[in-house]
Design a protein around this motif. Structure first.
Motif, mmCIF file in Angstrom:
data_model
loop_
_atom_site.group_PDB
_atom_site.id
_atom_site.type_symbol
_atom_site.label_atom_id
_atom_site.label_comp_id
_atom_site.label_asym_id
_atom_site.label_seq_id
_atom_site.Cartn_x
_atom_site.Cartn_y
_atom_site.Cartn_z
ATOM 1 N N TYR A 131 59.150 -72.945 -78.270
ATOM 2 C CA TYR A 131 58.481 -71.647 -78.241
ATOM 3 C C TYR A 131 59.155 -70.698 -79.235
ATOM 4 O O TYR A 131 60.364 -70.469 -79.146
ATOM 5 C CB TYR A 131 58.524 -71.053 -76.832
ATOM 6 N N PRO A 132 58.407 -70.110 -80.163
ATOM 7 C CA PRO A 132 59.003 -69.263 -81.211
ATOM 8 C C PRO A 132 59.259 -67.841 -80.723
ATOM 9 O O PRO A 132 58.612 -66.875 -81.150
ATOM 10 C CB PRO A 132 57.956 -69.305 -82.324
ATOM 11 N N ALA A 133 60.214 -67.689 -79.862
ATOM 12 C CA ALA A 133 60.535 -66.381 -79.292
ATOM 13 C C ALA A 133 61.239 -65.499 -80.309
ATOM 14 O O ALA A 133 61.826 -65.980 -81.296
ATOM 15 C CB ALA A 133 61.430 -66.566 -78.070
ATOM 16 N N LEU A 188 49.893 -79.981 -78.998
ATOM 17 C CA LEU A 188 49.512 -79.490 -77.679
ATOM 18 C C LEU A 188 48.811 -80.591 -76.880
ATOM 19 O O LEU A 188 49.088 -80.775 -75.682
ATOM 20 C CB LEU A 188 48.604 -78.272 -77.813
ATOM 21 N N ASP A 189 47.942 -81.344 -77.548
ATOM 22 C CA ASP A 189 47.268 -82.454 -76.865
ATOM 23 C C ASP A 189 48.267 -83.514 -76.423
ATOM 24 O O ASP A 189 48.149 -84.073 -75.315
ATOM 25 C CB ASP A 189 46.216 -83.077 -77.789
ATOM 26 N N ARG A 190 49.247 -83.792 -77.263
ATOM 27 C CA ARG A 190 50.264 -84.779 -76.897
ATOM 28 C C ARG A 190 51.071 -84.298 -75.700
ATOM 29 O O ARG A 190 51.370 -85.083 -74.781
ATOM 30 C CB ARG A 190 51.187 -85.047 -78.090
ATOM 31 N N LEU A 191 51.399 -83.016 -75.685
ATOM 32 C CA LEU A 191 52.144 -82.460 -74.564
ATOM 33 C C LEU A 191 51.333 -82.560 -73.275
ATOM 34 O O LEU A 191 51.872 -82.897 -72.206
ATOM 35 C CB LEU A 191 52.505 -81.007 -74.869
ATOM 36 N N ARG A 192 50.063 -82.296 -73.358
ATOM 37 C CA ARG A 192 49.197 -82.434 -72.179
ATOM 38 C C ARG A 192 49.139 -83.882 -71.710
ATOM 39 O O ARG A 192 49.163 -84.158 -70.502
ATOM 40 C CB ARG A 192 47.797 -81.929 -72.518
ATOM 41 N N ASP A 193 49.080 -84.803 -72.640
ATOM 42 C CA ASP A 193 48.988 -86.218 -72.288
ATOM 43 C C ASP A 193 50.235 -86.695 -71.550
ATOM 44 O O ASP A 193 50.141 -87.410 -70.544
ATOM 45 C CB ASP A 193 48.768 -87.074 -73.539
ATOM 46 N N ILE A 194 51.422 -86.303 -72.041
ATOM 47 C CA ILE A 194 52.656 -86.833 -71.460
ATOM 48 C C ILE A 194 53.032 -86.139 -70.153
ATOM 49 O O ILE A 194 53.904 -86.626 -69.429
ATOM 50 C CB ILE A 194 53.839 -86.787 -72.460
ATOM 51 N N GLY A 203 54.309 -71.951 -77.889
ATOM 52 C CA GLY A 203 53.712 -70.907 -78.708
ATOM 53 C C GLY A 203 52.206 -71.073 -78.791
ATOM 54 O O GLY A 203 51.684 -72.191 -78.734
ATOM 55 N N ASP A 204 51.516 -69.959 -78.956
ATOM 56 C CA ASP A 204 50.058 -70.045 -79.053
ATOM 57 C C ASP A 204 49.587 -70.562 -80.400
ATOM 58 O O ASP A 204 48.385 -70.741 -80.614
ATOM 59 C CB ASP A 204 49.411 -68.690 -78.747
ATOM 60 N N THR A 205 50.532 -70.849 -81.302
ATOM 61 C CA THR A 205 50.192 -71.453 -82.594
ATOM 62 C C THR A 205 50.650 -72.905 -82.681
ATOM 63 O O THR A 205 50.605 -73.487 -83.774
ATOM 64 C CB THR A 205 50.822 -70.656 -83.754
ATOM 65 N N LEU A 206 51.109 -73.477 -81.562
ATOM 66 C CA LEU A 206 51.494 -74.892 -81.590
ATOM 67 C C LEU A 206 50.289 -75.711 -82.044
ATOM 68 O O LEU A 206 49.207 -75.601 -81.466
ATOM 69 C CB LEU A 206 51.932 -75.351 -80.201
#
Length: 267
Positions: free
Chosen positions: A11-13, A75-81, A67-70
């Motif tokens: 996350y780009p804080a 993002l799809d890979r993160l959802r899958d895993i 981040g909302d720009t990932l």
């Protein structure tokens, strides 16, 4: 009692990193660089997620902040895993001040009428498979402190540092009081404090803190994209695991050495 974990996944804080960047765009470019993200995904899949999926007490929540720009493919890979970890939800945010956004997420996730136990979870770390179970039991073990204080910290400070690669796992035992891994904080109902209000290594300045001597409660990852490593942290004096130690990693942390070897051998 509601148990909530907070995980920041690239996350780009604004703030929250030991490595500085001139602009938000520079930070995003650093975090989303292809080789770095691939390493983070391999660690998340083989180290961080398995121990959460294997918790002896599955009654917890995990908020994964991105981040909302990932990029969409990541993002799809993160959802899958995380699809087979029903306790997890992915929360996207634009770049904002680190502590403020994390405190806000925790306080909107929790039920304010319930006590909560909160923990931070790095995407390359692991906790013991009974970590949530021990978090839930700790307030009852320390009921006097809970009655008299709005917040109480609980620290399991014995674990390991590990490195992962195509050859498998190398590790060393460590004693690390008040590290991010295996540190929890009890919060009384309707108290606005969160674990993100405090620097983890200074939390005992602000509330009673109880340490437990349970062996092997966490594994801290040591890898090329550690934030601390970019500031010159010395390499850990790790050694390859024996067959007996590999079995301990599998049973205590749900980390499988053969799975690690296969993941890091992939091109």
């Amino acid at each position: 009692m509601q148990i909530i974990g907070l995980c920041r996944f690239s996350y780009p804080a604004h703030g929250g990193f030991q490595v500085g960047h001139e602009t938000t765009e520079d930070r995003i470019a650093y975090l989303y660089e292809a080789e770095r993200l691939e390493e983070r995904f391999r660690l998340f899949e083989t180290v961080a997620l398995p121990c959460l999926k294997a918790q002896t007490d599955p009654d917890f929540e995990l908020v994964i902040v991105v981040g909302d720009t990932l990029p969409r493919q990541h993002l799809d890979r993160l959802r899958d895993i995380t699809a087979d970890l029903p306790q997890a939800r992915i929360h996207a945010e634009p770049p904002r001040p680190h502590r403020e956004v994390m405190k806000e997420i925790l306080n909107t996730t929790r039920d304010q009428d319930l006590p909560s136990m909160q923990f931070r979870f790095d995407d390359d770390d692991a906790v013991a498979v009974d970590f949530v179970e021990r978090l839930r039991a700790a307030p009852a073990d320390c009921s006097g402190l809970i009655m008299k204080n709005r917040t109480v910290a609980f620290d399991w400070n014995k674990g390991l540092i590990a490195e992962y690669g195509a050859e498998g796992i190398s590790a060393i035992e460590v004693f690390r009081p008040l590290d991010v891994a295996a540190l929890g904080m009890y919060v009384r109902p309707r108290c606005p404090m969160t674990i993100m209000n405090f620097a983890h290594n200074k939390i005992n300045r602000f509330m009673p803190t109880v340490s437990f001597d349970t062996k092997y409660m966490f594994v801290r990852g040591h890898n090329g994209s550690n934030d601390s490593r970019q500031k010159g942290e010395k390499p850990a004096d790790v050694a390859p695991l024996t067959a007996e130690q590999e079995e301990m990693f599998r049973t205590r942390f749900a980390i499988d050495a053969d799975t690690v070897r296969a993941a890091f051998s992939a091109s």
